[in-house]
Structure formats: C-alpha cells, structure tokens
Design an enzyme around this catalytic site. Sequence first.
Site, short mmCIF file in Angstrom:
data_model
loop_
_atom_site.label_atom_id
_atom_site.label_comp_id
_atom_site.label_asym_id
_atom_site.label_seq_id
_atom_site.Cartn_x
_atom_site.Cartn_y
_atom_site.Cartn_z
N CYS A 8 0.82 -1.22 0.00
CA CYS A 8 0.00 0.00 0.00
C CYS A 8 0.86 1.27 0.00
CB CYS A 8 -0.90 0.00 1.23
SG CYS A 8 -2.31 1.10 1.01
N ASP A 127 -5.76 -3.16 11.85
CA ASP A 127 -4.57 -2.31 11.89
C ASP A 127 -4.41 -1.80 13.33
OD1 ASP A 127 -2.45 -0.66 11.14
OD2 ASP A 127 -3.67 0.75 9.98
O1 LIG Z 1 -0.40 4.95 4.54
C1 LIG Z 1 -0.98 5.91 5.04
O2 LIG Z 1 -0.45 7.03 5.09
C2 LIG Z 1 -2.35 5.74 5.62
C3 LIG Z 1 -3.06 6.87 5.98
C4 LIG Z 1 -4.32 6.76 6.51
C5 LIG Z 1 -4.90 5.52 6.68
C6 LIG Z 1 -4.20 4.37 6.33
C7 LIG Z 1 -2.93 4.45 5.80
N1 LIG Z 1 -2.20 3.32 5.47
C8 LIG Z 1 -2.55 1.98 5.81
O3 LIG Z 1 -2.20 1.67 7.14
C9 LIG Z 1 -1.93 0.27 7.26
C10 LIG Z 1 -0.65 0.03 8.04
O4 LIG Z 1 0.45 0.68 7.49
P1 LIG Z 1 1.95 0.36 7.99
O5 LIG Z 1 2.38 -0.91 7.29
O6 LIG Z 1 1.91 0.20 9.47
O7 LIG Z 1 2.78 1.52 7.54
C11 LIG Z 1 -1.89 -0.28 5.87
O8 LIG Z 1 -3.15 -0.87 5.60
C12 LIG Z 1 -1.78 0.95 5.00
O9 LIG Z 1 -2.43 0.69 3.82
#
Ligand SMILES: O=C(O)c1ccccc1N[C@@H]1O[C@H](COP(=O)(O)O)[C@@H](O)[C@H]1O
Length: 209
Positions: A8, A127
């Site tokens: 992502c 998450d």
């Molecule tokens: O990536 C972002 O900036 C974000 C912003 C707002 C909501 C979700 C976001 N990302 C998602 O968060 C999870 C975990 O990310 P990480 O691997 O801990 O960095 C993942 O699903 C991202 O797609």
Amino acid sequence: MTTRVKICGLTRPEDVEAAIRAGADAIGLVFFDKSPRAVSAEQAKQLAARIPAFVTLTGLFVNPEPAFVKQVLEQVPLDLLQFHGDETPEFCASFGRRWIKAIRVQEAGQIEQAFVDYQNACGLLVDAWDPDRYGGTGHSFNWQLIPEQRPLPLILAGGLSSANVASAIEQVRPWAVDVSGGVEQSKGRKDATKLSEFIKEVHRVCKTD
Ligand SMILES: O=C(O)c1ccccc1N[C@@H]1O[C@H](COP(=O)(O)O)[C@@H](O)[C@H]1O
C-alpha cells in the site's frame, strides 16, 4: 494456505513495477490528502496503467465525501475500495464496488463486532490504533485480540516488515497481509529490496505449512 500480499501507499511507477515483479497480489493507492503517501486521481491513473490482470488495484479512503470517491472512480479503474476511517457499512456499500473495511484495534471484542457490522464487506482489515493517525503508523498491535472465528477474510496490517511477517502469519493465519512503511526507504517511496524480501518471506512461510 497461501497468504495474499497487498503493498500500500505507492506513489511512483517504478515502485508499482517493483511490487508486481516481486509478486504482489494487490496494490494500494492512498486518496487521503493528510497522508504523506497521497496521490491525485491523475497520478493514480498513470500508476493504474502499469497494473496487469489479476493484480487488485485498491483505493484507500479516510472519511471521504461521496462526491470525491465518485470522482476518483470516474478517472481510476479501482477494483476494490478500502475505507480506513469511521465510515458506516451503508456508506462503504454505496458506491456499487467491492470494498473492505479497516478497523483500528484498541480493545477486546472490537473485531468480533466489526465482523457483524461490516458483514457485507469482502474482507476486514485489522490495523493498529493511534490517537493521532488513521493508519500507516508503522506500529503493530496485540495479535491475541484477533479471534479464531472469522466470518470474512481477515487482512492483517500494522507495522509489518520482512522481520516479523513470518511470525505474524504463523500466529494469526490471515487471508492476506498489508504493508506500507515496512517496505519503504522514506514515506511514499518504496524500497525494491525490502519489497522483494517481504514477499519472499510470505511465500517462504506459506510453503513450509
Ligand atoms: O499509509 C498511510 O499514510 C495511511 C493513511 C491513513 C490511513 C491508512 C494508511 N495506510 C494503511 O495503514 C496500514 C498500516 O500501514 P503500515 O504498514 O503500518 O505503515 C496499511 O493498511 C496501510 O495501507
């Protein structure tokens, strides 16, 4: 069973290509202007053009205006919507697209309730909770809070990297894992080596099952 991988927060064509080369099953583009990984619809359209058949293009939104989602959908061929804010099930379903709902896990029982509330989703993404951010925090949470019984496919996110994804899969047995910060060199810029190591780890642990 194979665990699918979603990468992502991509913003650059070379990162989309690296993720696909490494074996990503899904690519996530962030349509949330407060994120350092946000892309415009125009940028997203260019990135989407590089995505081959059988790789799921996912659009991530956080409490969006309906008109904004519709405008993105007119310009970008999204296969799946990911709602990462406080959206209701009715809102998530209102675009006539397949969708998943992200839950920021704080306490016991929350995931069980979300399986009931969002029963028409294609999957439930779990998450880490953070008081100041909706996601992309790089933090993991207590996986013991994830129930064994899962009426929907469970997507594990939050602070994953090649260092912990194998143990995450062994402990949680998710349908898919989702990573952003753990495969980056800096926010919004992925690292081809980290991407490849992450996906290799997923495939390695799935093969030894
Ligand atoms: O990536 C972002 O900036 C974000 C912003 C707002 C909501 C979700 C976001 N990302 C998602 O968060 C999870 C975990 O990310 P990480 O691997 O801990 O960095 C993942 O699903 C991202 O797609």
